[in-house]
Design an enzyme around this catalytic site. Structure first.
Site, PDB file in Angstrom:
ATOM      1  N   SER A 111     -24.737  14.069  26.062  1.00  0.00           N
ATOM      2  CA  SER A 111     -24.201  12.826  26.607  1.00  0.00           C
ATOM      3  C   SER A 111     -23.082  13.053  27.638  1.00  0.00           C
ATOM      4  O   SER A 111     -23.303  13.691  28.655  1.00  0.00           O
ATOM      5  CB  SER A 111     -23.724  11.972  25.432  1.00  0.00           C
ATOM      6  N   ASP A 141     -23.161   7.195  31.864  1.00  0.00           N
ATOM      7  CA  ASP A 141     -22.716   8.496  31.358  1.00  0.00           C
ATOM      8  C   ASP A 141     -23.848   9.516  31.540  1.00  0.00           C
ATOM      9  O   ASP A 141     -24.887   9.209  32.144  1.00  0.00           O
ATOM     10  CB  ASP A 141     -22.237   8.399  29.899  1.00  0.00           C
ATOM     11  N   THR A 191     -16.736  13.521  17.272  1.00  0.00           N
ATOM     12  CA  THR A 191     -17.398  14.407  18.236  1.00  0.00           C
ATOM     13  C   THR A 191     -16.508  15.549  18.728  1.00  0.00           C
ATOM     14  O   THR A 191     -16.979  16.445  19.411  1.00  0.00           O
ATOM     15  CB  THR A 191     -17.854  13.616  19.489  1.00  0.00           C
ATOM     16  N   ASP A 231     -26.901   6.189  28.465  1.00  0.00           N
ATOM     17  CA  ASP A 231     -26.922   5.140  27.444  1.00  0.00           C
ATOM     18  C   ASP A 231     -25.612   4.342  27.423  1.00  0.00           C
ATOM     19  O   ASP A 231     -25.390   3.535  26.532  1.00  0.00           O
ATOM     20  CB  ASP A 231     -27.259   5.683  26.044  1.00  0.00           C
ATOM     21  N   ALA A 273     -16.353  -0.803  23.423  1.00  0.00           N
ATOM     22  CA  ALA A 273     -15.580  -0.974  24.648  1.00  0.00           C
ATOM     23  C   ALA A 273     -15.986   0.067  25.693  1.00  0.00           C
ATOM     24  O   ALA A 273     -15.976  -0.195  26.896  1.00  0.00           O
ATOM     25  CB  ALA A 273     -14.094  -0.855  24.335  1.00  0.00           C
ATOM     26  N   ASN A 274     -16.411   1.251  25.228  1.00  0.00           N
ATOM     27  CA  ASN A 274     -16.775   2.320  26.155  1.00  0.00           C
ATOM     28  C   ASN A 274     -18.118   2.119  26.849  1.00  0.00           C
ATOM     29  O   ASN A 274     -18.546   2.955  27.631  1.00  0.00           O
ATOM     30  CB  ASN A 274     -16.722   3.678  25.443  1.00  0.00           C
TER      31      ASN A 274
HETATM   32  C1  16G Z   1     -20.621   9.107  20.128  1.00  0.00           C
HETATM   33  C2  16G Z   1     -21.263   7.774  19.876  1.00  0.00           C
HETATM   34  C3  16G Z   1     -20.447   6.661  20.492  1.00  0.00           C
HETATM   35  C4  16G Z   1     -19.021   6.711  20.046  1.00  0.00           C
HETATM   36  C5  16G Z   1     -18.447   8.083  20.251  1.00  0.00           C
HETATM   37  C6  16G Z   1     -17.109   8.180  19.577  1.00  0.00           C
HETATM   38  C7  16G Z   1     -23.617   7.204  19.803  1.00  0.00           C
HETATM   39  C8  16G Z   1     -24.927   7.220  20.519  1.00  0.00           C
HETATM   40  N1  16G Z   1     -22.598   7.747  20.453  1.00  0.00           N
HETATM   41  O1  16G Z   1     -20.646   9.429  21.477  1.00  0.00           O
HETATM   42  O2  16G Z   1     -21.036   5.445  20.124  1.00  0.00           O
HETATM   43  O3  16G Z   1     -18.250   5.779  20.740  1.00  0.00           O
HETATM   44  O4  16G Z   1     -19.289   9.053  19.665  1.00  0.00           O
HETATM   45  O5  16G Z   1     -16.626   9.456  19.706  1.00  0.00           O
HETATM   46  O6  16G Z   1     -23.496   6.741  18.686  1.00  0.00           O
HETATM   47  P1  16G Z   1     -15.390   9.955  18.877  1.00  0.00           P
HETATM   48  O7  16G Z   1     -15.768   9.849  17.417  1.00  0.00           O
HETATM   49  O8  16G Z   1     -15.163  11.327  19.346  1.00  0.00           O
HETATM   50  O9  16G Z   1     -14.265   9.033  19.213  1.00  0.00           O
HETATM   51 MG    MG Z   2     -24.387   8.900  26.116  1.00  0.00          MG
END
Ligand code: 16G
Ligand code: MG
Length: 542
Positions: free
Chosen positions: A64, A276, A500, A280, A371-372
């Protein structure tokens, strides 16, 4: 299951020693060079899931918005949804198994999930434009074939396109044709039919600048643009011919830095948007006549879409229940506007598309956006059937509104949030309502906000409740946040461990940018002190 063959092939996709990975918010994500074994094993797992559900399963190779050097993988369930939670656990278990344990783990999963191993399996695969993606998708295919699964490799696809393919294949083509051509035709037809109803066709409404993050969105939008060019002309920037993926561009960069991407020529009051890296997510923005940058984020997208849907329903004379789903990151002004002015019920879930999607399914029409810029509108099957019927039965104005709603339903990728389909819906609404981007932006004023990251030794010491709005542990942290929030007006703050990245995220909003910055900084210090911060103490950086 030919376990001997699994062992033999697995040895050529060896797991680096000591590496432990989690199936996170949206699959596995890390440096591409550490993912070969994960890809192979997710090929194996996709076969088991396909056998169990007697359906086609998708595997998407992408990271992503992460840097180009990273990669990742996620599985797509039969109706285009994210993988079921119990299988996320199997995925983590299989990805972390030592070589000698793989056979046992596969047998365990098959037993626990009552997988009929005689059943056929079919897996579809897609990948983004990262240099590492092609080889990694070959490792997925290796995993699929060694367990006797059939597959179709779509090659380069946006993530939402792969969700679409899975959905089409498991609904025997009723939803659409499982080809990129089928996707382009379905969306473009609905878009053109919808925009035909627009009375004002001034040029300023019909062209859009798109920053494609140097990713797959550029390739696919270029393939698609001639299908809808009668209704919209798009000018692509950061199309991957020069720049690096997600580097100083793309929706994540624009949203988190609150500034335009590099490589985009913005004139004042021109409507621009960013995707992005796997297309998506989408955010809009513009420069006003004074050169100030304005971000029009997922919250404003949700507001535009839900108010349009409400108007159509009113016109048709149907009272269906609409709900809007957000996360804790939704700007306080957006929630207030939706609830108080638009009178739509708003719900808050944990971060991550799967949580919002799940909640949105509870309504006749569920509009969900982070929001993102991740999001879509979901229509229950009953609603879809009802609207199609009304579009035939009703007379005059009501019939026109029902037809328009039918087009909107077709335009949204029901399988997943999709930057391309969201873009077309937004463009159609703006054209139909004769709204400029400034008028759309003026629906409400965002509260100034700030997001920061804090490094801690183990981010799992932070646990949350109330859709991540309250910290339960470590002790004292929530009380500290409450005390800090009290010092500012219109303020709100929360912290959560990232799903993430190895960091704790801090969010704060307040009546002025200075106050939002200062609150975010003070909350960061509290996290650092109470949750085992490492490295340098957070500095005020504004
Ligand atoms: C991932 C999620 C996104 C979320 C982000 C938060 C999907 C397809 N993607 O990219 O929705 O906003 O994680 O990231 O679910 P973080 O936990 O690092 O803040
Ligand atoms: Mg993405």
């Amino acid at each position: 299951m030919d376990l001997g063959a699994v062992t033999k092939h697995s040895a050529s996709h060896a797991k680096p020693n000591g590496l432990i990975l989690q199936y996170g918010t949206a699959g596995f994500r890390t440096k591409a060079e550490h993912l070969d074994h994960v890809m192979f094993r997710m090929g194996l797992l996709a076969v088991l899931r396909s056998k169990q559900t007697k359906s086609t399963i998708g595997v998407m190779v992408t990271a992503s918005h992460n840097p180009e050097e990273d990669n990742g993988v996620k599985l797509v369930d039969p109706l285009g949804e994210m993988l079921a939670p119990s299988w996320e656990e199997h995925a983590t278990c299989l990805a972390n198994a030592e070589e000698q344990d793989i056979q046992r783990v596969l047998i365990d999963i098959s037993k626990k999930e009552a997988v009929n191993l005689q059943q056929d399996a079919f897996v579809v695969i897609g990948r983004d434009t990262r240099p590492s993606s092609e080889k990694l998708s070959q490792s997925v295919i290796d995993g699929v074939t060694v367990l006797g699964g059939q597959f179709h490799d779509y090659g380069l696809l946006t993530t939402p396109q792969l969700h679409y393919m899975v959905y089409c294949r498991n609904t025997s083509g009723r939803y659409g044709k499982a080809t990129t051509e089928g996707y382009y035709q379905k969306l473009s037809k609905a878009f053109l039919e919808l925009t035909k109803q627009a009375s004002c066709s001034g040029d300023e409404y019909r062209s859009l600048k798109v920053d494609c993050a140097n990713g797959i969105g550029a390739l696919k939008l270029r393939e698609m643009e001639h299908y809808f060019s009668q209704g919209l002309s798009v000018q692509l920037f950061n199309d991957g011919t020069k720049g690096k993926l997600n580097h100083l561009c793309g929706a994540d960069f624009v949203k988190s830095h609150q500034k335009p991407p590099q490589g985009m020529e913005m004139k004042s009051n021109e409507r621009c948007c960013s995707f992005d890296g796997d297309a998506d997510r989408i955010v809009y923005y513009y420069h006003d006549a004074d050169g100030h940058f304005h971000l029009v984020d997922g919250d404003k997208i949700a507001t535009l879409i839900s108010s349009f849907l409400k108007e159509l329903l009113l016109e048709i004379g149907e009272s269906l229940n609409i709900g809007v789903v957000q996360t804790a990151y939704a700007n306080g002004s957006s929630t207030r506007y939706l609830e108080e002015v638009m009178k739509v019920p708003v719900y808050c879930t944990k971060t991550g598309v799967k949580h919002l999607h799940h909640k949105a399914q509870e309504f006749d029409i569920g509009v969900y956006f982070e929001a993102n810029g991740h999001g879509t509108a979901l229509f229950s099957t009953t609603v879809e059937m009802k609207i199609k019927q009304l579009a035939e039965e009703l007379e005059d104005k009501k019939r026109k509104a029902a037809k328009m709603l039918e087009n909107v339903i077709d335009l949204f990728n029901q399988a997943a949030g999709d930057a391309i389909s969201d873009m077309l819906v937004i463009e159609a609404i703006l054209a139909l309502k004769g709204l400029t981007v400034q008028q759309w932006d003026a629906l409400y004023a965002d509260l100034p906000n700030r997001q920061l990251k804090v490094k801690v030794a183990d981010r799992r010491v932070i646990s949350t409740t109330d859709a991540e709005r309250q910290a339960v542990t470590p002790p004292g942290l929530q009380e500290a946040i409450n005390d800090l929030v009290k010092k500012y007006k219109l303020s709100r703050a929360f912290v959560r461990p990232s799903g993430t990245e190895d960091v704790v995220r801090v969010y704060a909003e307040a009546d002025s940018q200075e106050n939002a910055d200062s609150l975010a900084h003070e909350v960061s210090l509290a996290v650092f002190q109470l949750a085992g911060g490492i490295g340098e103490r957070p500095q005020p950086c504004f």
